[in-house]
Enzyme design. Structure first.
Site, mmCIF file in Angstrom:
data_model
loop_
_atom_site.group_PDB
_atom_site.id
_atom_site.type_symbol
_atom_site.label_atom_id
_atom_site.label_comp_id
_atom_site.label_asym_id
_atom_site.label_seq_id
_atom_site.Cartn_x
_atom_site.Cartn_y
_atom_site.Cartn_z
ATOM 1 N N SER B 12 84.501 -37.636 17.879
ATOM 2 C CA SER B 12 84.417 -36.985 18.494
ATOM 3 C C SER B 12 82.920 -35.715 18.499
ATOM 4 O O SER B 12 82.458 -36.519 18.583
ATOM 5 C CB SER B 12 85.330 -36.132 17.366
ATOM 6 O OG SER B 12 86.026 -34.909 17.004
ATOM 7 N N HIS B 39 86.874 -37.211 21.890
ATOM 8 C CA HIS B 39 87.844 -35.454 21.468
ATOM 9 C C HIS B 39 87.629 -34.689 22.873
ATOM 10 O O HIS B 39 85.917 -34.603 22.121
ATOM 11 C CB HIS B 39 88.050 -35.510 20.907
ATOM 12 C CG HIS B 39 88.184 -35.539 19.280
ATOM 13 N ND1 HIS B 39 88.248 -36.228 17.687
ATOM 14 C CD2 HIS B 39 89.827 -37.270 19.326
ATOM 15 C CE1 HIS B 39 89.327 -36.941 17.057
ATOM 16 N NE2 HIS B 39 90.498 -37.310 17.969
ATOM 17 N N ASP B 132 91.031 -38.291 11.791
ATOM 18 C CA ASP B 132 90.727 -39.184 13.077
ATOM 19 C C ASP B 132 90.715 -40.323 12.796
ATOM 20 O O ASP B 132 89.438 -40.041 12.659
ATOM 21 C CB ASP B 132 90.873 -38.904 14.392
ATOM 22 C CG ASP B 132 91.732 -39.158 15.381
ATOM 23 O OD1 ASP B 132 92.790 -39.683 15.232
ATOM 24 O OD2 ASP B 132 91.620 -38.915 16.356
#
EC number: 3.1.1.61
Lengths: 277, 191
Positions: B12, B39, B132
């Protein structure tokens, strides 16, 4: 939440559940892609706090209300208005002008979910002054979502994004003129809903029911295996008029299917094919 | 031990730099496939694919539904889709609810890969600002997968790898100076 302690169904148990669904309820999920289906069933089993596979299986076989919940939870109902703005721009600029030449425009949203895409289409048709001579057939396997389509009410907190999507898709009006805000809900103009015809339809087992100039089935067949995709595509082919259009999701293709030779992709990157044979 | 069949990399905020360091080390004599779950915002942005392609001998492509998993290919999760793996080693896409406020979610792909690949899976979790990936790493670990986490001290955004190192044992802590160790693990099966 301690996720390790939760029940996790094995591949074999998933197959037993799928067999039960056919045998007891007449719903066939056998040709759904397993990875996603398994994840969703296990999520449901965890959320509903079942302690054993036997308990879950018994409930699903014998409790019709719970079976209804199962279908609602297992089918994916995530959708949005004007998702993929370039796609809608292409509809607006290239596809609707072709449809405009027909005396009656028939469109099928196969796997319409809660109807955000159907209402997006109704807005496009109204702006192209075609809505009065259009019929939008919206079908889904899940009867619960059809009620939502009928109501035409969507969460208010989505409207900012939908409005941005609408503008990016080439919309020129004030998006908020299409709905009335009521607390947390946006109720869409009833004029848009009037041309929508709802029906329960299962792409696994049901057949063609009309002829259309445009069929949209976006991000529905990603949950099907190749065999079921092939069945659905043949069904769409049987349901499309010559020179009609078929629209798929942004990561889907007709390329490897048996009907591909009868179709030509429209001349840009969007996933829209025209029936040429 | 046999070498790994697949590497799933989850990243991310702040993870691109490390990915760009890893990629040049992947050589076509390794029979491995890579799935990259990043992401990011828009799929229409192809610059990521171009950027990565310049750094590797592998083919770089965004996942199309039912793509077969082939060696020497780096598959990028499309924006707004979860990526899962089927038993026949094809990729499937899913637009269901966001997980950890993310779609694609790293957890979803880690868990699915763990289910199919077990011991021949390597998971790499990089820099990021949310939680996540940790749940997916646990699933991978339970199935015998090899767990690599970017050293939080060297990550641009430490929260995501930090969550991982706090919650489960890690096989290799990755930082800027031990890429050779990672590659040894890849070639030999494990450390």
């Amino acid at each position: 939440m301690n996720s390790e302690a939760l029940l996790d169904l094995s591949d074999g148990e998933i197959e037993i559940v799928l067999n039960d669904l056919v045998e007891v309820h007449g719903y066939d999920f056998m040709n759904y892609s397993r990875a996603s289906l398994k994840r969703r069933i296990n999520r449901l089993v965890a959320n509903d706090k079942f302690l054993s596979f036997a308990e879950f299986r018994y409930r699903l076989r014998n409790d019709d209300v719970y079976f209804k919940r199962f279908v609602e939870e297992i089918t994916v109902n995530v959708t949005e208005m004007f998702r993929d703005t370039q796609f809608y721009r292409t509809l607006r600029e290239e596809i609707l002008p072709v449809l405009a030449t027909s005396p009656l425009v028939r469109i099928w949203h196969a796997g319409c979910s809660t109807g955000e895409e159907v209402y997006s289409m109704a807005i496009l048709l109204q702006e192209a002054q075609l809505l009065h001579k259009s019929l939008l057939y919206a079908t889904d396997i899940n009867p619960a979502v059809l009620e939502k389509v009928r109501a035409g009410i969507f969460p208010m907190n989505q409207m900012k994004r939908y409005s941005e999507n609408y503008i990016l898709s080439g919309g020129k009006n004030d998006f908020s003129s299409y709905y009335i805000a009521q607390y947390n809900a946006a109720k869409f103009d009833e004029q848009l809903g009037k041309k929508i015809i709802l029906a329960n339809h299962n792409l696994v087992s049901d057949s063609s029911f009309n002829e259309f100039q445009l069929i949209l089935c976006r991000n529905v067949m990603i949950y099907f295996d190749k065999e079921l995709q092939e069945r659905a595509l043949k069904l769409f082919d049987d349901s499309l008029e010559p020179l009609g259009f078929l629209a798929l999701g942004s990561k889907e293709t007709l390329k490897f299917s048996s009907i591909s030779h009868k179709y030509r992709q429209v001349a840009n990157k969007e996933k829209i094919w025209r029936k040429i044979k | 031990m046999a070498p790994f069949d697949i590497i799933v990399i989850g990243g991310s905020a702040g993870s691109l730099a490390m990915v760009l360091q890893i990629l040049p080390h992947l050589k076509t004599d390794m029979q491995v496939s890579v799935i990259l779950v990043f992401h990011r915002r828009s799929s229409e942005d192809t610059t990521l694919i171009e950027l990565l392609s310049h750094r590797t001998e592998f083919e770089v492509k965004e996942v199309d539904e039912k793509d077969p998993i082939r060696p020497h290919v780096i598959y990028i999760a499309p924006a707004d889709y979860h990526v899962l793996i089927e038993k026949d080693h094809t990729l499937s896409l899913d637009v269901s609810e966001k997980v950890n406020f993310c779609r694609p979610s790293i957890d979803v792909t880690f868990e699915s890969a763990a289910d199919i690949y077990g011991k021949s899976l390597m998971c790499i979790l990089l820099s990021g600002a949310n939680a996540d990936g940790v749940r997916g790493l646990k699933a991978a670990r339970d199935k015998g997968g090899f767990i690599v986490v970017q050293d939080p001290a060297s990550a641009e955004v430490s929260y995501m790898p930090q969550q991982a190192t706090e919650q489960l044992p890690v096989d290799l802590l990755l930082h800027d100076n031990n890429m050779d160790v990672l590659m040894d693990c890849l070639r030999s099966g494990r450390g």
